[in-house]
Design a protein around this motif. Structure first.
Motif, PDB file in Angstrom:
ATOM      1  N   GLY A  22      -2.347   9.109   3.318  1.00  0.00           N
ATOM      2  CA  GLY A  22      -2.076   9.717   2.016  1.00  0.00           C
ATOM      3  C   GLY A  22      -1.531   8.726   1.013  1.00  0.00           C
ATOM      4  N   GLU A  23      -0.739   7.761   1.484  1.00  0.00           N
ATOM      5  CA  GLU A  23      -0.182   6.754   0.585  1.00  0.00           C
ATOM      6  C   GLU A  23      -1.283   5.902  -0.029  1.00  0.00           C
ATOM      7  OE1 GLU A  23       3.308   3.312   0.624  1.00  0.00           O
ATOM      8  OE2 GLU A  23       3.217   4.846   2.193  1.00  0.00           O
ATOM      9  N   MET A  24      -2.276   5.515   0.799  1.00  0.00           N
ATOM     10  CA  MET A  24      -3.396   4.735   0.270  1.00  0.00           C
ATOM     11  C   MET A  24      -4.199   5.552  -0.743  1.00  0.00           C
ATOM     12  SD  MET A  24      -3.009   1.787   1.642  1.00  0.00           S
ATOM     13  CE  MET A  24      -1.238   2.150   1.627  1.00  0.00           C
ATOM     14  N   GLU A  25      -4.350   6.839  -0.494  1.00  0.00           N
ATOM     15  CA  GLU A  25      -5.075   7.690  -1.435  1.00  0.00           C
ATOM     16  C   GLU A  25      -4.323   7.809  -2.759  1.00  0.00           C
ATOM     17  OE1 GLU A  25      -7.363  10.487   1.865  1.00  0.00           O
ATOM     18  OE2 GLU A  25      -5.414  11.116   1.064  1.00  0.00           O
ATOM     19  N   GLU A  26      -2.992   7.880  -2.685  1.00  0.00           N
ATOM     20  CA  GLU A  26      -2.192   7.929  -3.912  1.00  0.00           C
ATOM     21  C   GLU A  26      -2.273   6.602  -4.670  1.00  0.00           C
ATOM     22  OE1 GLU A  26      -0.293  10.487  -5.281  1.00  0.00           O
ATOM     23  OE2 GLU A  26      -1.161  11.842  -3.794  1.00  0.00           O
ATOM     24  N   ILE A  27      -2.306   5.489  -3.935  1.00  0.00           N
ATOM     25  CA  ILE A  27      -2.467   4.179  -4.590  1.00  0.00           C
ATOM     26  C   ILE A  27      -3.826   4.100  -5.269  1.00  0.00           C
ATOM     27  CG2 ILE A  27      -2.719   1.700  -4.172  1.00  0.00           C
ATOM     28  CD1 ILE A  27      -0.614   2.038  -1.929  1.00  0.00           C
ATOM     29  N   ALA A  28      -4.874   4.572  -4.581  1.00  0.00           N
ATOM     30  CA  ALA A  28      -6.215   4.555  -5.166  1.00  0.00           C
ATOM     31  C   ALA A  28      -6.238   5.352  -6.469  1.00  0.00           C
ATOM     32  CB  ALA A  28      -7.229   5.118  -4.171  1.00  0.00           C
ATOM     33  N   ALA A  29      -5.583   6.514  -6.480  1.00  0.00           N
ATOM     34  CA  ALA A  29      -5.526   7.333  -7.693  1.00  0.00           C
ATOM     35  C   ALA A  29      -4.749   6.620  -8.795  1.00  0.00           C
ATOM     36  CB  ALA A  29      -4.889   8.684  -7.381  1.00  0.00           C
ATOM     37  N   THR A  30      -3.671   5.918  -8.421  1.00  0.00           N
ATOM     38  CA  THR A  30      -2.874   5.166  -9.399  1.00  0.00           C
ATOM     39  C   THR A  30      -3.709   4.067 -10.028  1.00  0.00           C
ATOM     40  OG1 THR A  30      -0.851   5.588  -8.125  1.00  0.00           O
ATOM     41  CG2 THR A  30      -0.795   3.775  -9.707  1.00  0.00           C
ATOM     42  N   PHE A  31      -4.416   3.320  -9.194  1.00  0.00           N
ATOM     43  CA  PHE A  31      -5.237   2.221  -9.704  1.00  0.00           C
ATOM     44  C   PHE A  31      -6.351   2.743 -10.615  1.00  0.00           C
ATOM     45  CE2 PHE A  31      -4.568  -1.710  -6.849  1.00  0.00           C
ATOM     46  CZ  PHE A  31      -3.198  -1.515  -6.861  1.00  0.00           C
ATOM     47  N   GLU A  32      -6.998   3.828 -10.191  1.00  0.00           N
ATOM     48  CA  GLU A  32      -8.096   4.364 -10.991  1.00  0.00           C
ATOM     49  C   GLU A  32      -7.603   4.796 -12.361  1.00  0.00           C
ATOM     50  OE1 GLU A  32     -12.041   6.979 -10.147  1.00  0.00           O
ATOM     51  OE2 GLU A  32     -10.177   7.717  -9.264  1.00  0.00           O
ATOM     52  N   ILE A  36       5.808   1.537  -9.582  1.00  0.00           N
ATOM     53  CA  ILE A  36       6.179   0.273  -8.951  1.00  0.00           C
ATOM     54  C   ILE A  36       6.047   0.371  -7.439  1.00  0.00           C
ATOM     55  CG2 ILE A  36       8.691   0.661  -8.741  1.00  0.00           C
ATOM     56  CD1 ILE A  36       9.029  -2.281  -9.659  1.00  0.00           C
ATOM     57  N   LYS A  37       6.346   1.526  -6.858  1.00  0.00           N
ATOM     58  CA  LYS A  37       6.145   1.726  -5.426  1.00  0.00           C
ATOM     59  C   LYS A  37       4.671   1.608  -5.073  1.00  0.00           C
ATOM     60  CE  LYS A  37       6.563   3.188  -1.138  1.00  0.00           C
ATOM     61  NZ  LYS A  37       7.119   2.340  -0.064  1.00  0.00           N
ATOM     62  N   MET A  38       3.795   2.216  -5.873  1.00  0.00           N
ATOM     63  CA  MET A  38       2.361   2.152  -5.622  1.00  0.00           C
ATOM     64  C   MET A  38       1.848   0.713  -5.670  1.00  0.00           C
ATOM     65  SD  MET A  38       1.060   5.297  -5.103  1.00  0.00           S
ATOM     66  CE  MET A  38       2.375   5.167  -3.863  1.00  0.00           C
ATOM     67  N   CYS A  39       2.260  -0.028  -6.679  1.00  0.00           N
ATOM     68  CA  CYS A  39       1.801  -1.416  -6.801  1.00  0.00           C
ATOM     69  C   CYS A  39       2.309  -2.258  -5.646  1.00  0.00           C
ATOM     70  CB  CYS A  39       2.257  -1.994  -8.137  1.00  0.00           C
ATOM     71  SG  CYS A  39       1.444  -1.266  -9.583  1.00  0.00           S
ATOM     72  N   TYR A  40       3.568  -2.070  -5.269  1.00  0.00           N
ATOM     73  CA  TYR A  40       4.137  -2.858  -4.174  1.00  0.00           C
ATOM     74  C   TYR A  40       3.441  -2.544  -2.854  1.00  0.00           C
ATOM     75  CZ  TYR A  40       7.636  -4.985  -1.122  1.00  0.00           C
ATOM     76  OH  TYR A  40       8.274  -5.755  -0.176  1.00  0.00           O
ATOM     77  N   ALA A  41       3.293  -1.265  -2.538  1.00  0.00           N
ATOM     78  CA  ALA A  41       2.679  -0.874  -1.263  1.00  0.00           C
ATOM     79  C   ALA A  41       1.202  -1.215  -1.220  1.00  0.00           C
ATOM     80  CB  ALA A  41       2.887   0.613  -1.013  1.00  0.00           C
ATOM     81  N   ASN A  52       9.018   9.883  -2.573  1.00  0.00           N
ATOM     82  CA  ASN A  52       7.845   9.678  -1.753  1.00  0.00           C
ATOM     83  C   ASN A  52       6.843   8.731  -2.402  1.00  0.00           C
ATOM     84  OD1 ASN A  52       8.804  11.637   0.198  1.00  0.00           O
ATOM     85  ND2 ASN A  52       8.404  13.148  -1.402  1.00  0.00           N
ATOM     86  N   ALA A  53       5.938   8.221  -1.580  1.00  0.00           N
ATOM     87  CA  ALA A  53       4.942   7.259  -2.057  1.00  0.00           C
ATOM     88  C   ALA A  53       3.790   8.005  -2.710  1.00  0.00           C
ATOM     89  CB  ALA A  53       4.445   6.412  -0.889  1.00  0.00           C
ATOM     90  N   VAL A  54       4.029   8.482  -3.924  1.00  0.00           N
ATOM     91  CA  VAL A  54       3.019   9.243  -4.656  1.00  0.00           C
ATOM     92  C   VAL A  54       2.688   8.533  -5.963  1.00  0.00           C
ATOM     93  CG1 VAL A  54       3.759  11.434  -3.649  1.00  0.00           C
ATOM     94  CG2 VAL A  54       4.727  10.704  -5.842  1.00  0.00           C
ATOM     95  N   SER A  55       1.526   8.868  -6.498  1.00  0.00           N
ATOM     96  CA  SER A  55       1.097   8.290  -7.762  1.00  0.00           C
ATOM     97  C   SER A  55       1.960   8.807  -8.913  1.00  0.00           C
ATOM     98  CB  SER A  55      -0.365   8.655  -8.022  1.00  0.00           C
ATOM     99  OG  SER A  55      -0.480  10.051  -8.282  1.00  0.00           O
ATOM    100  N   PRO A  56       1.961   8.094 -10.034  1.00  0.00           N
ATOM    101  CA  PRO A  56       2.677   8.612 -11.200  1.00  0.00           C
ATOM    102  C   PRO A  56       2.172   9.992 -11.625  1.00  0.00           C
ATOM    103  CG  PRO A  56       2.171   6.295 -11.516  1.00  0.00           C
ATOM    104  CD  PRO A  56       1.466   6.718 -10.259  1.00  0.00           C
ATOM    105  N   GLN A  57       0.862  10.228 -11.486  1.00  0.00           N
ATOM    106  CA  GLN A  57       0.310  11.541 -11.838  1.00  0.00           C
ATOM    107  C   GLN A  57       0.909  12.635 -10.965  1.00  0.00           C
ATOM    108  OE1 GLN A  57      -1.293   8.510 -11.210  1.00  0.00           O
ATOM    109  NE2 GLN A  57      -3.479   8.964 -11.351  1.00  0.00           N
ATOM    110  N   THR A  58       1.001  12.363  -9.659  1.00  0.00           N
ATOM    111  CA  THR A  58       1.584  13.346  -8.749  1.00  0.00           C
ATOM    112  C   THR A  58       3.061  13.548  -9.052  1.00  0.00           C
ATOM    113  OG1 THR A  58      -0.005  12.788  -7.008  1.00  0.00           O
ATOM    114  CG2 THR A  58       2.008  13.897  -6.318  1.00  0.00           C
TER     115      THR A  58
END
Length: 293
Positions: free
Chosen positions: A232-242, A170-175, A98-104
């Motif tokens: 939710g995917e955008m929220e996971e990307i935001a968490a990844t970037f932060e 890598i999924k987070m950065c790509y999406a 799934n499109a989740v952050s590395p933390q998740t």
């Protein structure tokens, strides 16, 4: 260990496509449709999946579980699968695709590991095999080698090594680029519409950014049907970037755009029923109507 039986949870647009091609390459493909919608049941049947009545039976009969669903549901499903692993004492391997952050991903991996299962961090890039595409599945984690044999079985597998979090990253950065760009484009067009300049902006884009405008006209009318899943995917990307020391605000804003799109009438479509005749301007007009409420 050679894989024989693979479970897909759940057989939505991407999941049923992946399940279909794996079945075509000789794998037994299982799923559990308890509580699922009529659409999901139809997609599973179309893919030739075997429906088993419980997660306990599913983990007892499969070598690998692929979790493929909206990221907002990833942790809850992992908890259910972990409970089934505990109940059966079956040390099944679970790949969170799934499109989740590395933390998740780390949190889900810990949940599966504590139950006695093995975990693979995975991220899917590309369109569903249901439409003829061959997506890339990036994998990482100590058990990632298990999925290497699926490379060429209707999907490409790219193993990024033993560290959980690399595949999700890598999924987070790509999406962040692909879906984030769609959100930015729709925000731009909605602003122009509200300012009474949609036609003038569209003409300027046609003259100076013709290729980009053509891509917008082709892609953006289908976004509302997916918007609810992309919040939710955008929220996971935001968490990844932060966590990476980069501002999360771009994708927090993208999540807000998808919330608005999910309130338009077009959000009631699913990927199989998107109106191919709907124009970009009609899509933007519906978005502007939601914003005006």
């Amino acid at each position: 260990m050679a894989l024989q039986a693979i479970a897909i949870l759940s057989p939505g647009d991407m999941g049923h496509g992946v399940g279909r091609v794996l079945g075509e390459h000789g794998y037994a493909v299982l799923t559990c449709l308890a509580g699922r919608s009529a659409r999901t049941r139809e997609l599973a049947a179309r893919a030739g999946m075997e429906d088993v009545p419980s997660l306990e039976e599913l983990v007892s009969r499969t070598d690998l579980v692929l979790s493929i669903l909206p990221p907002s549901r990833a942790a809850a499903l992992a908890g259910d699968v972990a409970a089934a692993i505990r109940a059966t004492a079956e040390p099944v391997t679970v790949a969170d695709c799934n499109a989740v952050s590395p933390q998740t991903a780390v949190e889900i991996g810990a949940l599966i590991g504590a139950a006695g299962g093995s975990f693979i961090d995975a991220g899917i890039i590309g369109r569903s095999p249901a439409g003829g595409a061959v997506p890339r599945i990036y994998t990482s984690g100590p058990a990632a080698d298990l999925m290497d044999e699926l490379d060429g079985a209707g999907v490409f597998v790219r193993n990024l090594g033993p560290a959980v979090g690399r595949a999700s990253a890598i999924k987070m950065c790509y999406a962040s680029l692909t879906k984030g760009t769609a959100a930015l484009q729709l925000a731009m067009l909605a602003a122009a519409h509200s300012l009474g300049l949609y036609g003038e902006l569209a003409e300027e884009l046609r003259q100076s950014q013709g290729t980009a405008l053509a891509a917008m006209e082709r892609r953006l009318p289908g976004v509302p049907a997916n918007a609810g899943r992309w919040i939710g995917e955008m929220e996971e990307i935001a968490a990844t970037f932060e966590a990476a020391g980069v501002t999360p605000r771009f994708h927090q804003g993208a999540a807000e755009m998808f919330r608005l799109l999910a309130r338009t009438p077009f959000a009631e479509e699913d990927p199989e029923s998107i109106d191919p005749k709907r124009t970009l301007e009609e899509t933007v007009r519906a978005l502007a109507a939601v914003r005006a409420r």
